[in-house]
Design a protein around this motif. Structure first.
Motif, mmCIF file in Angstrom:
data_model
loop_
_atom_site.group_PDB
_atom_site.id
_atom_site.type_symbol
_atom_site.label_atom_id
_atom_site.label_comp_id
_atom_site.label_asym_id
_atom_site.label_seq_id
_atom_site.Cartn_x
_atom_site.Cartn_y
_atom_site.Cartn_z
ATOM 1 N N MET A 230 -1.026 6.991 2.086
ATOM 2 C CA MET A 230 0.366 6.580 2.016
ATOM 3 C C MET A 230 0.612 5.248 2.721
ATOM 4 O O MET A 230 -0.260 4.738 3.417
ATOM 5 N N HIS A 231 1.789 4.711 2.557
ATOM 6 C CA HIS A 231 2.180 3.468 3.228
ATOM 7 C C HIS A 231 2.013 3.573 4.744
ATOM 8 O O HIS A 231 1.618 2.609 5.406
ATOM 9 N N SER A 232 2.254 4.754 5.291
ATOM 10 C CA SER A 232 2.147 4.954 6.744
ATOM 11 C C SER A 232 0.705 5.021 7.227
ATOM 12 O O SER A 232 0.443 4.900 8.430
ATOM 13 N N ASP B 197 6.897 7.162 1.291
ATOM 14 C CA ASP B 197 6.624 5.732 1.404
ATOM 15 C C ASP B 197 7.874 4.971 1.829
ATOM 16 O O ASP B 197 7.819 4.062 2.662
ATOM 17 N N ARG C 137 0.820 -1.208 0.000
ATOM 18 C CA ARG C 137 0.000 0.000 0.000
ATOM 19 C C ARG C 137 0.862 1.270 0.000
ATOM 20 O O ARG C 137 0.630 2.202 0.778
ATOM 21 N N MET C 138 1.827 1.281 -0.893
ATOM 22 C CA MET C 138 2.675 2.462 -1.052
ATOM 23 C C MET C 138 1.952 3.453 -1.951
ATOM 24 O O MET C 138 2.232 3.577 -3.156
ATOM 25 N N SER D 87 8.706 5.627 5.498
ATOM 26 C CA SER D 87 7.792 4.861 6.351
ATOM 27 C C SER D 87 8.211 3.387 6.374
ATOM 28 O O SER D 87 8.230 2.742 7.431
#
Length: 486
Positions: free
Chosen positions: A322-324, A343, A213-214, A346
């Motif tokens: 974002m990835h986070s 990304d 999920r970047m 994270s």
């Protein structure tokens, strides 16, 4: 293309040689006089008395050169003057078509021969490119530089050669155009270099990037006909001295049109093949560390894609996750590099790193503030770490200027509908970009280097040359190897 560095016990008779002399030398040392005629010795002595810094004796079959150290207030400035002397010397060697040169150090600066050789080698670099017409090719006459005797040890010469090979790798990657180096080709080139040097590379493809999920990397890639990559480089020798790894993150935008927020051309989009210079610097640094078997555990992260306006390209006003898990409102699709980096920053949390340093050709604001003479540095690492990195920058003449990350700058990246905006105000753009990245690097000490100015030169400048400079490789190598002495 680059020249070979070697160490020899002695220079052959009637070979082209250069002698490095201390500042203020008035009489020609016996070791430099050799078999020179009395008339030749008198000529050199007169030139030294005249305060000439580079003296040339043409023996027709071979040449002698005398380089006099500049009078400078600091060792760092003396070192840079020697590199620049190497650049000036290269012009004379090229004119005389000298193929092999032997360096003697008769000065009071112990590493003078290495520094002169560094300037020579960096100047001699040529991007081989894609020319097929023999008339348009530039053939290099200088092929080998040898350091003689106790001017350096064989190990020191080999270490310099390994470092320079890392710089040349970075330059080659930056100089390659998009149609020869897309995101997949960049990842494969990094992996091939790793196989040669000794570091490992794991290339994450589109399904893996989607699974992670970047959102930043995926959003920037939406307009491209080619998929993104996320390269994980790792150098972990058996005797690594650090318990927690150093993580280097490099922006890998292989070409940046600006996306739907299209850049103007000429003079803005034209050279955007260089927008992956941060990723290239990470690869070059890992190459040098592995080639020289430096006992440090270092990880490199290079998210890569191009940024185009076609197809399903992300648009101003979009909100991405974002990835986070943070959400970002896209105000400008040309502020894309920070989305890739965010990304990666994270993702770096999983390594529990000692320190994370990211490098990116991120903002025009950094160029306007510093020109091509320095990079901007900001971050949350402690003052000692910043000082050590800055000192390393002065040592290799890849200088850094720190900008603040005061709390007030967080207001520059506020969004009405998301956690963050990807674009700050018109002022302090290099700071608001770093302030954006800071939100994704809160779990560890972190430094951000905006190398937009010095990473790519449109006109040749001394040993940095024209095009990709390899900025960041010598700096990071110096900083990281300095950690071994703690």
């Amino acid at each position: 293309m680059s020249l070979a560095l070697a160490h020899v016990a002695a220079a052959p008779a009637q070979s082209s040689q250069v002698f490095i002399l201390s500042h203020g030398t008035e009489a020609l040392p016996a070791a430099a006089a050799g078999d020179l005629s009395a008339q030749a010795q008198q000529y050199v002595t007169a030139a030294l008395a005249d305060d000439q810094k580079l003296v040339h004796l043409n023996h027709f079959s071979h040449h002698h050169y005398f380089v006099v150290l500049a009078k400078k207030p600091t060792p760092e400035q003396i070192a840079e003057a020697l590199r620049r002397s190497g650049h000036a010397l290269h012009a004379l060697l090229k004119k005389e078509k000298v193929a092999e040169l032997f360096i003697h150090n008769l000065s009071d600066t112990p590493d003078a021969a290495l520094l002169l050789a560094e300037g020579l080698a960096l100047t001699a670099y040529q991007f081989e490119g894609y020319k097929t017409d023999a008339k348009s090719r530039k053939s290099a006459s200088l092929t080998t530089v040898s350091i003689v005797g106790d001017a350096a040890t064989p190990e020191e010469v080999a270490a310099l050669d390994g470092l320079l090979q890392g710089v040349f790798l970075a330059r080659n990657l930056v100089n390659a155009p998009l149609n020869k180096l897309n995101a997949l080709q960049l990842a494969e080139s990094i992996a091939t270099a790793g196989d040669e040097a000794g570091y490992t590379t794991d290339i994450l493809d589109l399904p893996k990037i989607e699974a992670l999920r970047m959102g930043g990397l995926l959003a920037v890639n939406l307009g491209s006909p080619e998929p993104p990559t996320f390269s994980i480089l790792e150098w972990k020798p058996a005797g690594a001295q650090n318990a927690k790894p150093y993580v280097l993150v490099g922006k890998g935008v292989v070409f940046d049109t600006g996306g739907l927020s299209l850049k103007p051309t000429p003079n803005s989009m034209d050279m955007m093949k260089c927008d992956m210079a941060g990723g290239a610097a990470v690869a070059g640094t890992l190459y040098a560390l592995a080639k020289n078997n430096v006992p440090l555990h270092v990880i490199g992260l290079v998210p890569a894609t191009d940024n185009r306006p076609g197809g399903l390209a992300y648009a101003p006003g979009d909100v991405i996750t974002m990835h986070s898990g943070l959400t970002v409102e896209v105000k400008n699709t040309d502020a894309e590099g920070r989305l890739l980096l965010a990304d990666a920053l994270s993702f770096a949390k999983k390594y529990d790193p000692e320190l994370v340093i990211d490098l990116a050709t991120l903002t025009g604001a950094a160029v306007r503030a510093l020109g091509t003479e320095a990079s901007a540095v900001m971050g949350t690492a402690d003052a000692n770490t910043k000082q050590e990195l800055t000192a390393a920058g002065y040592r290799v003449h890849e200088r850094l200027v720190e900008f603040p990350l005061w709390d007030e700058y967080a207001d520059h990246i506020k969004s009405d509908i998301a956690d963050l905006s990807n674009l700050g105000k018109g002022e302090a753009g290099q700071i608001s970009a770093a302030k954006f990245l800071e939100r994704f690097a809160e779990a560890y000490p972190w430094l951000h280097l905006d190398i937009a100015g010095p990473a790519f030169l449109t006109a040749a400048e001394s040993y940095r040359g024209k095009g990709g400079t390899g900025t960041g490789v010598r700096l990071l190598y110096q900083f990281l190897t300095n950690q071994l002495t703690k």
